[in-house]
Design a protein around this motif. Sequence first.
Motif, PDB file in Angstrom:
ATOM      1  N   ASN A  88      12.889   6.717   5.093  1.00 50.58           N
ATOM      2  CA  ASN A  88      12.603   6.088   6.372  1.00 50.58           C
ATOM      3  C   ASN A  88      13.568   6.627   7.436  1.00 50.58           C
ATOM      4  O   ASN A  88      14.766   6.742   7.186  1.00 50.58           O
ATOM      5  CB  ASN A  88      12.769   4.579   6.218  1.00 50.58           C
ATOM      6  CG  ASN A  88      11.933   3.821   7.209  1.00 50.58           C
ATOM      7  OD1 ASN A  88      11.135   4.387   7.939  1.00 50.58           O
ATOM      8  ND2 ASN A  88      12.135   2.519   7.241  1.00 50.58           N
ATOM      9  N   THR A  96       3.997   6.681   7.032  1.00 53.92           N
ATOM     10  CA  THR A  96       4.161   5.753   5.916  1.00 53.92           C
ATOM     11  C   THR A  96       2.851   5.623   5.147  1.00 53.92           C
ATOM     12  O   THR A  96       2.835   5.706   3.914  1.00 53.92           O
ATOM     13  CB  THR A  96       4.616   4.372   6.436  1.00 53.92           C
ATOM     14  OG1 THR A  96       5.834   4.551   7.165  1.00 53.92           O
ATOM     15  CG2 THR A  96       4.852   3.407   5.297  1.00 53.92           C
ATOM     16  N   VAL A 146       6.654   9.400   4.304  1.00 52.54           N
ATOM     17  CA  VAL A 146       7.848   8.580   4.127  1.00 52.54           C
ATOM     18  C   VAL A 146       7.704   7.946   2.749  1.00 52.54           C
ATOM     19  O   VAL A 146       6.728   7.269   2.471  1.00 52.54           O
ATOM     20  CB  VAL A 146       7.973   7.498   5.228  1.00 52.54           C
ATOM     21  CG1 VAL A 146       9.056   6.490   4.875  1.00 52.54           C
ATOM     22  CG2 VAL A 146       8.268   8.140   6.572  1.00 52.54           C
TER      23      VAL A 146
END
Length: 173
Positions: A20, A9, A14
């Motif tokens: 996700n 992330t 992502v």
Amino acid sequence: MSRVPEPLTIGRVVGEVVDNFFPSVKMTVTYNCNKQVANGHELMPAVITARPRVEIGGEDMRAAYTLIMTDPDAPSPSDPYLREHLHWMVTDIPGTTDASFGKEVVSYETPKPTVGIHRYVFILFKQRGRQTVRPPSSRDYFNTRRFSDENGLGLPVAAVYFNAQRETAARRR
């Protein structure tokens, strides 16, 4: 393996490359027998010239997986107009084995970053069955999400990325 690892992330894998997801299969990527890829770590271009060994976990050898290696920063992180550039694709990899047991449908292309720090992302998808994935028509403008949709792959089951940048004479010392 329940949550998406934070580095994916933070590294914008992502979001920019995949949605996700919840990792459910162990994947280990190793260059030159001893350089294991870890999220966000840098590997020197000299280390990544040859195709890596990619070990796939899972519990069933009858399961089939697709491995994608992509550069979302091509040709430069500040202007990635070729996003994504496909470096490698292997399909029909049996679970509990490694990528050498699969079918290489896009040959390994050595990363050669010219400008800036590039992310190189390995993404693993579980296939619905063997021989169900069609190779893309081009390496440039590859889109992992679209490819997954077109081939019914769903969300990834594993992902890891490393950073690399052009190796200057000063950095080689």
